[in-house]
Design a protein around this motif. Structure first.
Motif, PDB file in Angstrom:
ATOM      1  N   ARG A  56     -45.271  18.932 -27.431  1.00 23.40           N
ATOM      2  CA  ARG A  56     -45.385  19.677 -26.183  1.00 23.40           C
ATOM      3  C   ARG A  56     -44.046  20.335 -25.855  1.00 23.40           C
ATOM      4  O   ARG A  56     -43.015  19.672 -25.792  1.00 23.40           O
ATOM      5  CB  ARG A  56     -45.817  18.727 -25.070  1.00 23.40           C
ATOM      6  CG  ARG A  56     -46.105  19.370 -23.718  1.00 23.40           C
ATOM      7  CD  ARG A  56     -46.664  18.294 -22.789  1.00 23.40           C
ATOM      8  NE  ARG A  56     -46.632  18.694 -21.401  1.00 23.40           N
ATOM      9  CZ  ARG A  56     -47.616  19.301 -20.754  1.00 23.40           C
ATOM     10  NH1 ARG A  56     -48.724  19.600 -21.390  1.00 23.40           N
ATOM     11  NH2 ARG A  56     -47.509  19.609 -19.482  1.00 23.40           N
ATOM     12  N   TRP A 149     -57.546  23.708 -25.663  1.00 20.49           N
ATOM     13  CA  TRP A 149     -56.888  22.803 -24.727  1.00 20.49           C
ATOM     14  C   TRP A 149     -55.600  22.264 -25.348  1.00 20.49           C
ATOM     15  O   TRP A 149     -54.625  22.029 -24.639  1.00 20.49           O
ATOM     16  CB  TRP A 149     -57.813  21.661 -24.333  1.00 20.49           C
ATOM     17  CG  TRP A 149     -59.214  22.076 -24.014  1.00 20.49           C
ATOM     18  CD1 TRP A 149     -60.366  21.380 -24.294  1.00 20.49           C
ATOM     19  CD2 TRP A 149     -59.676  23.271 -23.347  1.00 20.49           C
ATOM     20  NE1 TRP A 149     -61.469  22.062 -23.868  1.00 20.49           N
ATOM     21  CE2 TRP A 149     -61.085  23.217 -23.280  1.00 20.49           C
ATOM     22  CE3 TRP A 149     -59.015  24.382 -22.810  1.00 20.49           C
ATOM     23  CZ2 TRP A 149     -61.844  24.236 -22.700  1.00 20.49           C
ATOM     24  CZ3 TRP A 149     -59.781  25.401 -22.236  1.00 20.49           C
ATOM     25  CH2 TRP A 149     -61.165  25.314 -22.178  1.00 20.49           C
ATOM     26  N   GLU A 150     -55.585  22.084 -26.682  1.00 22.89           N
ATOM     27  CA  GLU A 150     -54.354  21.658 -27.355  1.00 22.89           C
ATOM     28  C   GLU A 150     -53.274  22.725 -27.241  1.00 22.89           C
ATOM     29  O   GLU A 150     -52.113  22.427 -26.973  1.00 22.89           O
ATOM     30  CB  GLU A 150     -54.631  21.353 -28.825  1.00 22.89           C
ATOM     31  CG  GLU A 150     -55.575  20.180 -29.056  1.00 22.89           C
ATOM     32  CD  GLU A 150     -55.703  19.823 -30.522  1.00 22.89           C
ATOM     33  OE1 GLU A 150     -54.983  20.422 -31.348  1.00 22.89           O
ATOM     34  OE2 GLU A 150     -56.518  18.940 -30.839  1.00 22.89           O
ATOM     35  N   CYS A 153     -51.837  22.734 -23.794  1.00 28.35           N
ATOM     36  CA  CYS A 153     -50.979  21.564 -23.614  1.00 28.35           C
ATOM     37  C   CYS A 153     -49.639  21.756 -24.310  1.00 28.35           C
ATOM     38  O   CYS A 153     -48.587  21.395 -23.775  1.00 28.35           O
ATOM     39  CB  CYS A 153     -51.689  20.321 -24.163  1.00 28.35           C
ATOM     40  SG  CYS A 153     -50.777  18.773 -23.943  1.00 28.35           S
ATOM     41  N   GLN A 216     -49.679  24.715 -19.298  1.00 28.65           N
ATOM     42  CA  GLN A 216     -49.170  23.347 -19.264  1.00 28.65           C
ATOM     43  C   GLN A 216     -49.361  22.689 -17.902  1.00 28.65           C
ATOM     44  O   GLN A 216     -49.561  21.479 -17.821  1.00 28.65           O
ATOM     45  CB  GLN A 216     -47.693  23.333 -19.648  1.00 28.65           C
ATOM     46  CG  GLN A 216     -47.466  23.492 -21.146  1.00 28.65           C
ATOM     47  CD  GLN A 216     -46.059  23.128 -21.560  1.00 28.65           C
ATOM     48  OE1 GLN A 216     -45.090  23.467 -20.879  1.00 28.65           O
ATOM     49  NE2 GLN A 216     -45.936  22.451 -22.688  1.00 28.65           N
ATOM     50  N   VAL A 219     -53.017  21.626 -18.086  1.00 27.00           N
ATOM     51  CA  VAL A 219     -53.316  20.598 -19.085  1.00 27.00           C
ATOM     52  C   VAL A 219     -52.065  19.749 -19.257  1.00 27.00           C
ATOM     53  O   VAL A 219     -51.185  20.084 -20.049  1.00 27.00           O
ATOM     54  CB  VAL A 219     -53.742  21.233 -20.424  1.00 27.00           C
ATOM     55  CG1 VAL A 219     -54.221  20.166 -21.385  1.00 27.00           C
ATOM     56  CG2 VAL A 219     -54.829  22.267 -20.208  1.00 27.00           C
ATOM     57  N   ASP A 220     -51.987  18.648 -18.520  1.00 28.73           N
ATOM     58  CA  ASP A 220     -50.742  17.872 -18.474  1.00 28.73           C
ATOM     59  C   ASP A 220     -50.616  16.844 -19.590  1.00 28.73           C
ATOM     60  O   ASP A 220     -49.593  16.169 -19.705  1.00 28.73           O
ATOM     61  CB  ASP A 220     -50.567  17.203 -17.109  1.00 28.73           C
ATOM     62  CG  ASP A 220     -51.656  16.172 -16.788  1.00 28.73           C
ATOM     63  OD1 ASP A 220     -52.476  15.852 -17.686  1.00 28.73           O
ATOM     64  OD2 ASP A 220     -51.682  15.691 -15.640  1.00 28.73           O
ATOM     65  N   GLY A 221     -51.655  16.677 -20.415  1.00 27.86           N
ATOM     66  CA  GLY A 221     -51.582  15.759 -21.540  1.00 27.86           C
ATOM     67  C   GLY A 221     -51.828  14.307 -21.200  1.00 27.86           C
ATOM     68  O   GLY A 221     -51.699  13.434 -22.069  1.00 27.86           O
TER      69      GLY A 221
END
Length: 237
Positions: A56, A149-150, A153, A216, A219-221
């Motif tokens: 990330r 989504w990856e 992120c 980011q 999508v905070d992981g």
């Protein structure tokens, strides 16, 4: 695990739909699922592997010269998007190095026949190291599937092509929120429009940075932590 409507006919204690804009009331109203079941729905529940989270980005980075572009259209690319979309990337008129994932030998052959300088196009087979390829890229051009989504992120500016009907919702939500650049639908793909939008993305550091930061922020992981906590709560209840 459900995917919008897909999988919602199963009886479960916990349903997880990790898609952007997923609405539990649309496919899983209380009367359509077992009593006491729980629904976790939305991008905040997206599950990521360690290799994604470890890569990330902390902040957007300057564009390389030539710009590094990753083109990927799913593990099998069943509709043959790569040979349709990659020429639009190469036609931006901007200096680029495109890494195109060719899902089959036929797609690799079709890509190899494109009339371009070999230095502009590298063709690679499907790889488990997709997160590494994406992290090294300046922008990603992708089908609007779950890999998006990856990319969000990771903080990589992303442009999307809607390849198949079950990607319509994800494509619409991501592009309307401004976390991805819309390149259109494969069945009506307009190379000129796509090239112009990609040129704008390559030319504008501000646009790339805004898109990467918005992705980011969205999508905070931490989705797998939230899902694990909900599952443990069910087990311990």
């Amino acid at each position: 695990m459900t995917d919008y409507a897909f999988g919602t006919g199963q009886a479960a204690d916990l349903y997880v739909d990790q898609n952007l804009g997923a609405d539990p009331s649309r496919f899983l109203p209380p009367g359509a699922r077992p009593a006491g079941s729980q629904v976790l729905s939305g991008i905040e529940y997206t599950l990521f592997r360690d290799d994604v989270l470890d890569r990330r980005r902390v902040a957007p980075r300057p564009l390389a010269r030539p710009a590094r572009v990753l083109a990927v259209f799913g593990g099998t690319d069943p509709y043959g998007a790569a040979p349709v979309v990659v020429p639009a990337i190469l036609a931006t008129g901007r200096p680029v190095e495109v890494t195109a994932v060719a899902a089959t030998a036929d797609l690799a052959h079709r890509l190899s026949r494109l009339p371009v300088d070999p230095a502009e196009l590298q063709i690679v087979p499907p790889t488990p190291e997709l997160a590494e390829l994406a992290q090294e890229a300046d922008i990603v051009v992708s089908a609007a599937g779950s890999s998006v989504w990856e990319f969000l992120c990771l903080g990589v500016p992303t442009a999307l092509v809607c390849v198949v009907d079950n990607q319509v919702d994800g494509y619409r939500h991501a592009t309307e929120l401004g976390v991805a650049t819309p390149l259109g639908h494969l069945e009506t793909f307009d190379p000129g429009v796509a090239s112009a939008r990609l040129a704008d993305l390559l030319d504008s550091a501000d646009l790339r940075q805004r898109q990467a930061r918005a992705g980011q922020a969205l999508v905070d992981g931490k989705g797998r932590d939230r899902v694990a906590e909900a599952l443990l709560a069910l087990v311990n209840a």
